[in-house]
Design a protein around this motif. Structure first.
Motif, PDB file in Angstrom:
ATOM      1  N   ALA A 280      39.814  45.252  39.147  1.00 55.60           N
ATOM      2  CA  ALA A 280      39.654  44.137  38.208  1.00 55.60           C
ATOM      3  C   ALA A 280      39.732  44.621  36.768  1.00 55.60           C
ATOM      4  CB  ALA A 280      38.324  43.436  38.455  1.00 55.60           C
ATOM      5  N   LYS A 281      39.893  43.674  35.865  1.00 53.90           N
ATOM      6  CA  LYS A 281      39.811  43.931  34.422  1.00 53.90           C
ATOM      7  C   LYS A 281      39.320  42.680  33.729  1.00 53.90           C
ATOM      8  CE  LYS A 281      40.099  46.289  30.692  1.00 53.90           C
ATOM      9  NZ  LYS A 281      38.972  45.479  30.173  1.00 53.90           N
ATOM     10  N   THR A 282      38.388  42.862  32.803  1.00 53.78           N
ATOM     11  CA  THR A 282      37.828  41.756  32.037  1.00 53.78           C
ATOM     12  C   THR A 282      38.560  41.609  30.707  1.00 53.78           C
ATOM     13  OG1 THR A 282      36.226  43.219  30.998  1.00 53.78           O
ATOM     14  CG2 THR A 282      35.541  42.118  33.019  1.00 53.78           C
TER      15      THR A 282
ATOM     16  N   GLU B 139      43.284  53.108  40.429  1.00 50.73           N
ATOM     17  CA  GLU B 139      42.005  53.809  40.327  1.00 50.73           C
ATOM     18  C   GLU B 139      41.192  53.287  39.152  1.00 50.73           C
ATOM     19  OE1 GLU B 139      42.864  57.943  40.059  1.00 50.73           O
ATOM     20  OE2 GLU B 139      43.680  58.100  42.103  1.00 50.73           O
ATOM     21  N   LEU B 140      41.857  53.048  38.012  1.00 53.18           N
ATOM     22  CA  LEU B 140      41.167  52.533  36.836  1.00 53.18           C
ATOM     23  C   LEU B 140      40.610  51.134  37.089  1.00 53.18           C
ATOM     24  CD1 LEU B 140      43.615  53.637  33.973  1.00 53.18           C
ATOM     25  CD2 LEU B 140      41.382  54.634  34.510  1.00 53.18           C
ATOM     26  N   MET B 141      41.400  50.273  37.710  1.00 51.58           N
ATOM     27  CA  MET B 141      40.947  48.903  37.962  1.00 51.58           C
ATOM     28  C   MET B 141      39.843  48.872  39.008  1.00 51.58           C
ATOM     29  SD  MET B 141      44.519  46.698  37.784  1.00 51.58           S
ATOM     30  CE  MET B 141      43.654  45.131  37.839  1.00 51.58           C
ATOM     31  N   GLU B 142      39.939  49.741  39.992  1.00 50.52           N
ATOM     32  CA  GLU B 142      38.902  49.785  41.022  1.00 50.52           C
ATOM     33  C   GLU B 142      37.599  50.355  40.472  1.00 50.52           C
ATOM     34  OE1 GLU B 142      40.944  51.759  44.241  1.00 50.52           O
ATOM     35  OE2 GLU B 142      42.450  50.147  44.297  1.00 50.52           O
ATOM     36  N   ALA B 143      37.715  51.307  39.553  1.00 53.14           N
ATOM     37  CA  ALA B 143      36.506  51.840  38.903  1.00 53.14           C
ATOM     38  C   ALA B 143      35.856  50.763  38.047  1.00 53.14           C
ATOM     39  CB  ALA B 143      36.874  53.054  38.058  1.00 53.14           C
ATOM     40  N   THR B 144      36.677  49.946  37.374  1.00 56.36           N
ATOM     41  CA  THR B 144      36.145  48.859  36.542  1.00 56.36           C
ATOM     42  C   THR B 144      35.401  47.846  37.399  1.00 56.36           C
ATOM     43  OG1 THR B 144      37.997  49.145  35.010  1.00 56.36           O
ATOM     44  CG2 THR B 144      36.764  47.099  34.846  1.00 56.36           C
ATOM     45  N   ALA B 145      35.924  47.578  38.608  1.00 54.42           N
ATOM     46  CA  ALA B 145      35.261  46.645  39.512  1.00 54.42           C
ATOM     47  C   ALA B 145      33.994  47.238  40.112  1.00 54.42           C
ATOM     48  CB  ALA B 145      36.226  46.241  40.627  1.00 54.42           C
TER      49      ALA B 145
ATOM     50  N   GLU C 109      33.090  30.842  20.099  1.00 56.04           N
ATOM     51  CA  GLU C 109      33.039  31.904  21.088  1.00 56.04           C
ATOM     52  C   GLU C 109      34.457  32.334  21.463  1.00 56.04           C
ATOM     53  OE1 GLU C 109      30.440  33.404  22.175  1.00 56.04           O
ATOM     54  OE2 GLU C 109      28.778  32.085  21.630  1.00 56.04           O
ATOM     55  N   THR C 110      34.549  33.469  22.124  1.00 58.87           N
ATOM     56  CA  THR C 110      35.839  33.943  22.588  1.00 58.87           C
ATOM     57  C   THR C 110      36.223  33.231  23.888  1.00 58.87           C
ATOM     58  OG1 THR C 110      34.770  35.736  23.801  1.00 58.87           O
ATOM     59  CG2 THR C 110      35.542  36.216  21.565  1.00 58.87           C
ATOM     60  N   ASP C 111      37.523  33.259  24.199  1.00 59.07           N
ATOM     61  CA  ASP C 111      37.978  32.801  25.507  1.00 59.07           C
ATOM     62  C   ASP C 111      37.685  33.899  26.522  1.00 59.07           C
ATOM     63  OD1 ASP C 111      38.911  30.521  24.348  1.00 59.07           O
ATOM     64  OD2 ASP C 111      41.043  31.012  24.534  1.00 59.07           O
ATOM     65  N   ALA C 112      37.165  33.505  27.660  1.00 60.41           N
ATOM     66  CA  ALA C 112      36.858  34.467  28.721  1.00 60.41           C
ATOM     67  C   ALA C 112      38.064  34.624  29.639  1.00 60.41           C
ATOM     68  CB  ALA C 112      35.650  33.996  29.520  1.00 60.41           C
ATOM     69  N   TRP C 113      38.388  35.888  29.983  1.00 65.89           N
ATOM     70  CA  TRP C 113      39.506  36.189  30.878  1.00 65.89           C
ATOM     71  C   TRP C 113      39.051  37.156  31.968  1.00 65.89           C
ATOM     72  CZ3 TRP C 113      44.637  34.534  30.911  1.00 65.89           C
ATOM     73  CH2 TRP C 113      45.016  33.714  29.832  1.00 65.89           C
ATOM     74  N   PHE C 114      39.693  37.050  33.129  1.00 64.43           N
ATOM     75  CA  PHE C 114      39.389  37.973  34.227  1.00 64.43           C
ATOM     76  C   PHE C 114      40.591  38.010  35.154  1.00 64.43           C
ATOM     77  CE2 PHE C 114      37.311  39.768  37.923  1.00 64.43           C
ATOM     78  CZ  PHE C 114      36.261  40.519  37.400  1.00 64.43           C
ATOM     79  N   THR C 115      41.026  39.206  35.526  1.00 65.37           N
ATOM     80  CA  THR C 115      42.115  39.356  36.484  1.00 65.37           C
ATOM     81  C   THR C 115      41.720  40.427  37.492  1.00 65.37           C
ATOM     82  OG1 THR C 115      44.493  39.750  36.764  1.00 65.37           O
ATOM     83  CG2 THR C 115      43.384  41.057  35.072  1.00 65.37           C
ATOM     84  N   ALA C 116      42.069  40.199  38.765  1.00 63.03           N
ATOM     85  CA  ALA C 116      41.606  41.114  39.813  1.00 63.03           C
ATOM     86  C   ALA C 116      42.457  40.967  41.065  1.00 63.03           C
ATOM     87  CB  ALA C 116      40.142  40.827  40.143  1.00 63.03           C
ATOM     88  N   TYR C 117      42.269  41.930  41.985  1.00 64.09           N
ATOM     89  CA  TYR C 117      42.903  41.838  43.295  1.00 64.09           C
ATOM     90  C   TYR C 117      41.914  42.302  44.352  1.00 64.09           C
ATOM     91  CZ  TYR C 117      43.655  46.898  42.680  1.00 64.09           C
ATOM     92  OH  TYR C 117      43.471  48.247  42.452  1.00 64.09           O
ATOM     93  N   ARG C 118      42.144  41.833  45.562  1.00 65.65           N
ATOM     94  CA  ARG C 118      41.411  42.306  46.732  1.00 65.65           C
ATOM     95  C   ARG C 118      42.344  42.208  47.917  1.00 65.65           C
ATOM     96  NH1 ARG C 118      36.818  39.526  50.424  1.00 65.65           N
ATOM     97  NH2 ARG C 118      36.013  41.414  51.433  1.00 65.65           N
TER      98      ARG C 118
ATOM     99  N   TYR D  48      31.944  49.952  38.676  1.00 65.43           N
ATOM    100  CA  TYR D  48      30.850  50.272  37.743  1.00 65.43           C
ATOM    101  C   TYR D  48      31.171  49.970  36.281  1.00 65.43           C
ATOM    102  CZ  TYR D  48      33.639  54.587  37.299  1.00 65.43           C
ATOM    103  OH  TYR D  48      34.659  55.487  37.119  1.00 65.43           O
ATOM    104  N   GLY D  49      32.306  49.328  36.027  1.00 67.10           N
ATOM    105  CA  GLY D  49      32.665  48.982  34.656  1.00 67.10           C
ATOM    106  C   GLY D  49      32.302  47.556  34.295  1.00 67.10           C
ATOM    107  N   THR D  50      33.039  46.981  33.351  1.00 67.53           N
ATOM    108  CA  THR D  50      32.717  45.643  32.843  1.00 67.53           C
ATOM    109  C   THR D  50      32.892  44.543  33.888  1.00 67.53           C
ATOM    110  OG1 THR D  50      34.983  45.437  32.005  1.00 67.53           O
ATOM    111  CG2 THR D  50      33.295  46.237  30.452  1.00 67.53           C
ATOM    112  N   ALA D  51      33.619  44.809  34.972  1.00 67.79           N
ATOM    113  CA  ALA D  51      33.831  43.792  36.013  1.00 67.79           C
ATOM    114  C   ALA D  51      32.861  43.923  37.172  1.00 67.79           C
ATOM    115  CB  ALA D  51      35.268  43.868  36.531  1.00 67.79           C
ATOM    116  N   ALA D  52      31.971  44.913  37.124  1.00 62.29           N
ATOM    117  CA  ALA D  52      31.109  45.205  38.272  1.00 62.29           C
ATOM    118  C   ALA D  52      30.198  44.042  38.624  1.00 62.29           C
ATOM    119  CB  ALA D  52      30.286  46.459  37.990  1.00 62.29           C
ATOM    120  N   GLY D  53      29.683  43.348  37.639  1.00 62.14           N
ATOM    121  CA  GLY D  53      28.775  42.243  37.921  1.00 62.14           C
ATOM    122  C   GLY D  53      29.429  41.160  38.746  1.00 62.14           C
ATOM    123  N   ALA D  54      30.645  40.808  38.402  1.00 58.72           N
ATOM    124  CA  ALA D  54      31.349  39.746  39.122  1.00 58.72           C
ATOM    125  C   ALA D  54      31.828  40.205  40.491  1.00 58.72           C
ATOM    126  CB  ALA D  54      32.535  39.252  38.302  1.00 58.72           C
ATOM    127  N   MET D  55      32.241  41.481  40.618  1.00 55.83           N
ATOM    128  CA  MET D  55      32.839  41.980  41.848  1.00 55.83           C
ATOM    129  C   MET D  55      31.829  42.608  42.803  1.00 55.83           C
ATOM    130  SD  MET D  55      36.140  41.289  41.660  1.00 55.83           S
ATOM    131  CE  MET D  55      35.504  39.723  41.042  1.00 55.83           C
TER     132      MET D  55
END
Length: 577
Positions: free
Chosen positions: A524-526, A500-506, A536-545, A508-515
């Motif tokens: 997802a989680k950023t 539920e947390l990861m799906e909410a992030t995808a 700059e920081t290293d960019a990370w992203f993990t997700a499922y569908r 309307y959270g920080t991952a919404a733009g990409a997903m």
């Protein structure tokens, strides 16, 4: 005397060693044909005294002066004939004694038989050109059940010993073969593992020319499974640094030496065939995705089975395999693991209040939400803190945890650090036991935590499936190796809440733009990981569908949702659902 010295060498060598093969050496015009078995007799038309300057092979009496000056053609021919006859007949010590460097010659001639596998050799000298004598080589090379003739030409030089006046062969590795240099030897055998023809899960061939990221993966598969997959290595004669013989595993010697050169192919290699878990279609999408960002790396796998479907690195075949072997802090993508731990322990729940202050002091440090996280959530829930990726919300839990709590959760539930048997070389993550500030940092994927796209794709896969399935690229059925299994599973309620947390992030959270726009069950989680010395920081992203999980990282670029997220989206959009 020098002349009798030469004949004693020949005679003693012949009596000490019996050769199995008759060898013919033609000394030149007016010379006898000398066989290896009857080694020792010569018949010359003219006396050595006729040589220019009157020099002879040796003084006729002890009172005679030591001969000086370069040897004449007949002296050169005789010395060459003696040496070549001894060499051809396997009289290695005798031949070495006829040179100006017995130790080096003995080593070189011994290696010629032992390391190069030359069992028969016929050496035919040509006419002397001053002190140089060319000769032809007709050899037979044997390795196990493979036999092949080998013909080439070489040359030697004859010199006079200044102290004794003796005529001797100037030792040089190039007289064994013109391609040999100082410090090198000839080797015969299989220099490489049997080649392998890697197939995807449907039987399609995985050509590294088409999928450059797979070049190091297929090379690894070749080393591990080339023979087991039915391949047969080619047999060659090649030049090699002699220093390597002292320590076959010391690559430093190879770095200093010239690159090996193949001189003769006895048999060509035959590739074996290995069916992997990779999917050519997913791999093609992954290759195109990482090509968009410099240094990007991505892995995709199936949560239900752990099968790796794609491995991609923007650097291709010439770079480090970050996707499978990287050891990098994963930043806030680690909060997936941390959140599951907090919920398993009853320290957090999606709908319950959870602090997200701008500042939080712990272990003598003042932590602050900065950059995109420069916010405070007043009276917010844990779900709000997770979807907004609030660092202090997780740091504030450090005081309620034992130093090894995150280590145990990562290992026992997500399988991190359990020595995965993937079928290729991989790094399966590290979450060390830490204390104080470092322990607090590990909760947000910094400190000593080290991951890569493979491990972070597995984290999303475990969240989706609710149980750890060891990632693998070679089916277990192929070689029967033991897969790693996690000793524990998340509580059923925790697994549901984590999704539920990861799906909410995808959504309307920080991952919404990409997903945005993806259908089906999407979570997802950023993450953005700070690396010392980088702008700059290293960019990370993990997700499922659906039954597809993927993770990506892009170095020194910025926020994960903006730069790594689109790469993962490309794969999930094309193949998830």
């Amino acid at each position: 005397m020098a002349g009798s010295h030469r004949r004693r060498h020949a005679g003693s060598g012949a009596s000490a060693r019996t050769t199995r093969t008759r060898i013919a050496v033609i000394v030149g015009v007016g010379a006898a044909v000398v066989g290896a078995a009857g080694f020792g007799a010569y018949s010359l038309l003219e006396d050595d005294e006729a040589e220019a300057g009157g020099n002879t092979l040796s003084a006729q009496a002890s009172s005679d002066p030591v001969k000086t000056g370069p040897p004449g053609p007949r002296e050169a021919s005789r010395a060459a004939a003696e040496f070549l006859t001894a060499w051809a007949g396997g009289q290695t010590e005798t031949a070495a004694g006829l040179t100006d460097d017995r130790k080096a010659a003995l080593a070189g001639l011994t290696s010629y038989r032992k390391d190069a596998g030359v069992e028969r050799v016929k050496l035919t000298p040509g006419p002397a050109d001053g002190t140089k004598v060319p000769f032809s080589v007709d050899a037979q090379v044997t390795f196990e059940d493979t036999v092949k003739p080998w013909a080439y030409t070489s040359a030697l030089e004859v010199v006079r010993d200044e102290k004794t006046g003796d005529v001797e062969v100037a030792w040089d590795p190039s007289l064994i073969h013109p391609k040999l240099s100082e410090g090198e030897r000839l080797r015969t055998g299989s220099r490489e593992a049997p080649p392998i023809r890697a197939l995807d899960r449907t039987g399609a061939e995985l050509d590294p020319e088409k999928y450059p990221s797979l070049a190091p993966v297929i090379a690894d598969l070749r080393e591990r499974y080339g023979a087991k997959a039915g391949g047969k290595a080619g047999v060659k004669v090649w030049t090699e640094s002699a220093a390597k013989k002292k320590n076959e595993k010391d690559d430093k010697d190879d770095d200093k030496a010239a690159a090996p050169e193949t001189l003769l192919v006895l048999s060509k290699a035959k590739p074996g065939t290995l069916t992997t878990t990779l999917d050519a279609d997913v791999q093609e999408t992954a290759e195109a995705a990482v090509a968009k960002q410099g240094g990007a790396a991505l892995v995709a796998l199936k949560p239900s089975t752990g099968e790796i479907l794609a491995v991609a690195n923007q650097t291709g075949s010439g770079g480090f395999n970050t996707a499978l072997q990287g050891t990098l802090p994963p930043g806030s993508t680690m909060k997936v693991v941390t959140a599951s731990m907090l919920m398993d322990k009853g320290l957090a729940a999606p709908g319950e209040p959870h602090p997200c202050p701008r500042y939080k002091a712990y272990g003598g440090w003042q932590f602050e939400n900065v950059g995109d996280n420069s916010f405070t959530i007043q009276g917010g829930t844990f779900a709000e803190s997770f979807t907004a990726s609030c660092n202090t919300a997780f740091i504030s839990m450090a005081e309620k945890l034992e130093n090894d709590d995150l280590t145990k959760q990562a290992r026992d539930v997500f399988g991190i650090g359990l020595n995965w048997q993937t079928g290729v070389t991989t790094f399966d993550g590290a979450v060390p036991v830490q204390s104080g500030v470092e322990m607090a940092l590990s909760l947000i994927g910094q400190g000593g935590v080290r991951m890569n796209p493979l491990t972070m794709a597995s984290v999303s896969a475990t969240a989706k499936a609710g149980v750890f399935k060891q990632p693998h690229l070679v089916p277990q059925s192929f070689d029967g190796r033991q897969f790693a299994t996690a000793p524990k599973s998340m509580k059923t309620s925790t697994a549901q809440e984590l999704r539920e947390l990861m799906e909410a992030t995808a959504s309307y959270g920080t991952a919404a733009g990409a997903m945005s726009g993806l259908t089906g069950q999407v979570g997802a989680k950023t993450g953005s990981a700070e690396m010392g010395g980088q702008e700059e920081t290293d960019a990370w992203f993990t997700a499922y569908r659906g039954d597809l999980a993927a993770a990506a990282t892009v170095p020194n670029i910025g926020h994960g949702g903006e730069f790594a997220g689109p790469l993962v989206r490309d794969v999930l959009a094309a193949h998830g659902g």
